[in-house]
Design a protein around this motif. Sequence first.
Motif, PDB file in Angstrom:
ATOM      1  N   VAL A  21       0.833  -1.208   0.000  1.00 20.45           N
ATOM      2  CA  VAL A  21       0.000   0.000   0.000  1.00 20.45           C
ATOM      3  C   VAL A  21       0.865   1.253   0.000  1.00 20.45           C
ATOM      4  CG1 VAL A  21      -1.803   1.287   1.216  1.00 20.45           C
ATOM      5  CG2 VAL A  21      -1.893  -1.216   1.142  1.00 20.45           C
ATOM      6  N   VAL A  22       1.939   1.267   0.779  1.00 19.40           N
ATOM      7  CA  VAL A  22       2.770   2.470   0.857  1.00 19.40           C
ATOM      8  C   VAL A  22       4.041   2.389   0.020  1.00 19.40           C
ATOM      9  CG1 VAL A  22       1.842   3.176   3.090  1.00 19.40           C
ATOM     10  CG2 VAL A  22       3.925   1.787   3.002  1.00 19.40           C
ATOM     11  N   ASP A  23       4.263   1.282  -0.657  1.00 19.65           N
ATOM     12  CA  ASP A  23       5.432   1.173  -1.527  1.00 19.65           C
ATOM     13  C   ASP A  23       5.341   2.247  -2.610  1.00 19.65           C
ATOM     14  OD1 ASP A  23       7.806   0.148  -2.630  1.00 19.65           O
ATOM     15  OD2 ASP A  23       6.655  -1.086  -4.045  1.00 19.65           O
ATOM     16  N   GLY A  24       6.266   3.172  -2.613  1.00 17.49           N
ATOM     17  CA  GLY A  24       6.268   4.248  -3.599  1.00 17.49           C
ATOM     18  C   GLY A  24       5.311   5.385  -3.286  1.00 17.49           C
ATOM     19  N   ALA A  25       4.678   5.370  -2.128  1.00 20.11           N
ATOM     20  CA  ALA A  25       3.743   6.433  -1.756  1.00 20.11           C
ATOM     21  C   ALA A  25       4.488   7.748  -1.524  1.00 20.11           C
ATOM     22  CB  ALA A  25       2.958   6.044  -0.507  1.00 20.11           C
ATOM     23  N   TYR A  26       3.787   8.823  -1.704  1.00 23.87           N
ATOM     24  CA  TYR A  26       4.322  10.171  -1.510  1.00 23.87           C
ATOM     25  C   TYR A  26       4.814  10.340  -0.072  1.00 23.87           C
ATOM     26  CZ  TYR A  26       4.341  15.270  -1.179  1.00 23.87           C
ATOM     27  OH  TYR A  26       4.695  16.579  -0.965  1.00 23.87           O
ATOM     28  N   ARG A  27       6.063  10.794   0.070  1.00 19.74           N
ATOM     29  CA  ARG A  27       6.685  11.038   1.378  1.00 19.74           C
ATOM     30  C   ARG A  27       6.565   9.831   2.312  1.00 19.74           C
ATOM     31  NH1 ARG A  27       4.997  14.995   4.667  1.00 19.74           N
ATOM     32  NH2 ARG A  27       7.090  15.193   5.472  1.00 19.74           N
ATOM     33  N   ARG A  28       6.670   8.655   1.737  1.00 22.66           N
ATOM     34  CA  ARG A  28       6.476   7.413   2.487  1.00 22.66           C
ATOM     35  C   ARG A  28       7.268   7.372   3.780  1.00 22.66           C
ATOM     36  NH1 ARG A  28       8.905   3.218   4.791  1.00 22.66           N
ATOM     37  NH2 ARG A  28       8.119   1.133   4.386  1.00 22.66           N
ATOM     38  N   ASP A  29       8.581   7.599   3.707  1.00 21.38           N
ATOM     39  CA  ASP A  29       9.424   7.461   4.893  1.00 21.38           C
ATOM     40  C   ASP A  29       9.074   8.481   5.968  1.00 21.38           C
ATOM     41  OD1 ASP A  29      10.652   5.346   3.626  1.00 21.38           O
ATOM     42  OD2 ASP A  29      12.449   6.478   3.068  1.00 21.38           O
ATOM     43  N   ALA A  30       8.797   9.722   5.579  1.00 21.12           N
ATOM     44  CA  ALA A  30       8.434  10.756   6.548  1.00 21.12           C
ATOM     45  C   ALA A  30       7.095  10.432   7.203  1.00 21.12           C
ATOM     46  CB  ALA A  30       8.384  12.124   5.878  1.00 21.12           C
ATOM     47  N   THR A 109      -4.422   8.094  11.068  1.00 21.07           N
ATOM     48  CA  THR A 109      -3.210   8.149  10.248  1.00 21.07           C
ATOM     49  C   THR A 109      -3.299   7.040   9.207  1.00 21.07           C
ATOM     50  OG1 THR A 109      -1.979   6.541  11.582  1.00 21.07           O
ATOM     51  CG2 THR A 109      -1.867   8.843  12.287  1.00 21.07           C
ATOM     52  N   GLY A 110      -2.401   7.056   8.213  1.00 25.04           N
ATOM     53  CA  GLY A 110      -2.296   5.892   7.344  1.00 25.04           C
ATOM     54  C   GLY A 110      -2.360   6.151   5.864  1.00 25.04           C
ATOM     55  N   ALA A 111      -2.866   5.145   5.152  1.00 26.58           N
ATOM     56  CA  ALA A 111      -2.912   5.161   3.693  1.00 26.58           C
ATOM     57  C   ALA A 111      -4.180   4.419   3.250  1.00 26.58           C
ATOM     58  CB  ALA A 111      -1.663   4.477   3.130  1.00 26.58           C
ATOM     59  N   ASP A 132      -9.939  13.311  14.447  1.00 29.59           N
ATOM     60  CA  ASP A 132      -8.836  14.170  14.035  1.00 29.59           C
ATOM     61  C   ASP A 132      -7.977  13.429  13.024  1.00 29.59           C
ATOM     62  OD1 ASP A 132      -9.500  16.316  15.687  1.00 29.59           O
ATOM     63  OD2 ASP A 132      -8.346  15.525  17.371  1.00 29.59           O
ATOM     64  N   LEU A 133      -7.690  14.090  11.927  1.00 30.41           N
ATOM     65  CA  LEU A 133      -6.782  13.579  10.899  1.00 30.41           C
ATOM     66  C   LEU A 133      -5.415  14.189  11.148  1.00 30.41           C
ATOM     67  CD1 LEU A 133      -6.192  12.125   8.194  1.00 30.41           C
ATOM     68  CD2 LEU A 133      -7.001  14.222   7.043  1.00 30.41           C
ATOM     69  N   VAL A 134      -4.377  13.371  11.145  1.00 34.64           N
ATOM     70  CA  VAL A 134      -3.025  13.894  11.342  1.00 34.64           C
ATOM     71  C   VAL A 134      -2.488  14.334   9.981  1.00 34.64           C
ATOM     72  CG1 VAL A 134      -0.739  13.503  12.294  1.00 34.64           C
ATOM     73  CG2 VAL A 134      -2.731  12.360  13.315  1.00 34.64           C
ATOM     74  N   ALA A 135      -2.335  15.643   9.820  1.00 36.41           N
ATOM     75  CA  ALA A 135      -2.055  16.274   8.530  1.00 36.41           C
ATOM     76  C   ALA A 135      -0.836  15.713   7.812  1.00 36.41           C
ATOM     77  CB  ALA A 135      -1.875  17.783   8.723  1.00 36.41           C
ATOM     78  N   ASP A 136       0.193  15.367   8.563  1.00 39.57           N
ATOM     79  CA  ASP A 136       1.446  14.916   7.968  1.00 39.57           C
ATOM     80  C   ASP A 136       1.719  13.439   8.246  1.00 39.57           C
ATOM     81  OD1 ASP A 136       1.790  15.372  10.681  1.00 39.57           O
ATOM     82  OD2 ASP A 136       3.669  16.489  10.464  1.00 39.57           O
ATOM     83  N   ASN A 159      -6.865  17.467   3.864  1.00 37.98           N
ATOM     84  CA  ASN A 159      -6.629  18.223   5.098  1.00 37.98           C
ATOM     85  C   ASN A 159      -7.536  19.456   5.157  1.00 37.98           C
ATOM     86  OD1 ASN A 159      -4.657  16.434   5.978  1.00 37.98           O
ATOM     87  ND2 ASN A 159      -2.965  17.669   5.207  1.00 37.98           N
ATOM     88  N   LEU A 160      -7.697  20.141   4.028  1.00 42.75           N
ATOM     89  CA  LEU A 160      -8.531  21.337   3.982  1.00 42.75           C
ATOM     90  C   LEU A 160      -9.993  21.020   4.282  1.00 42.75           C
ATOM     91  CD1 LEU A 160      -8.978  24.353   3.275  1.00 42.75           C
ATOM     92  CD2 LEU A 160      -9.341  23.608   0.915  1.00 42.75           C
ATOM     93  N   TYR A 161     -10.558  20.063   3.572  1.00 43.74           N
ATOM     94  CA  TYR A 161     -11.987  19.827   3.789  1.00 43.74           C
ATOM     95  C   TYR A 161     -12.250  19.159   5.131  1.00 43.74           C
ATOM     96  CZ  TYR A 161     -12.669  14.822   2.649  1.00 43.74           C
ATOM     97  OH  TYR A 161     -12.670  13.457   2.657  1.00 43.74           O
TER      98      TYR A 161
END
Length: 186
Positions: A21-30, A109-111, A132-136, A159-161
């Motif tokens: 699911v997170v392989d190659g995801a945006y900012r995966r490691d962070a 959190t998550g993907a 609550d959604l964790v923005a980062d 995050n906005l909506y």
Amino acid sequence: MTTLENRSATALLVVDVQNVVVDGAYRRDAVVANIADLVERARRADTPVVWVRHHDDVLPYGSDGWHIVSELSPADGEPIIDKSYGDAFEDTPLEQTLADRQVGRLVVTGAETDACVRSTLHGAFTRGYDVDLVADAHTAGDKTAWGAPPVPAVIDHTNLYWAHQAAPGRTAGVVATAEVDLGGRE
């Protein structure tokens, strides 16, 4: 503020942070590092950590890709909810798991942001939870080939909506990892 009676506890919900699911995801490691920080903080605060894993025909149960990433490990006694729909509440024991722990507020959190995270956010909110959604601490893979916006725009839009969700007796919010309060709400 939850509409769920006698449910003042908070839980950290980690959605589908699985190898494929997170392989190659945006900012995966962070994102994974932020989730790891939240998991550690939740454990120190005795806040329940609830893990969610997806499986379906494309992501078979027990396959290498199905496993939670190596940087994150559920501790003994932490519930793992296996699901096959986007919303982690659908056809799973998640609601009972949270009720047993008197949880009325979720820190999510998550993907993937534009699929299971979004579905679970809405599923929780409509069931009466404060959410609550964790923005980062959420991410997704690139779906621009299918007409979706670039992942940073998907994350920013979510995050906005979510910051502006409203419903009677419930709260929704977006907060950065460093600012997350893992205590309950009275």
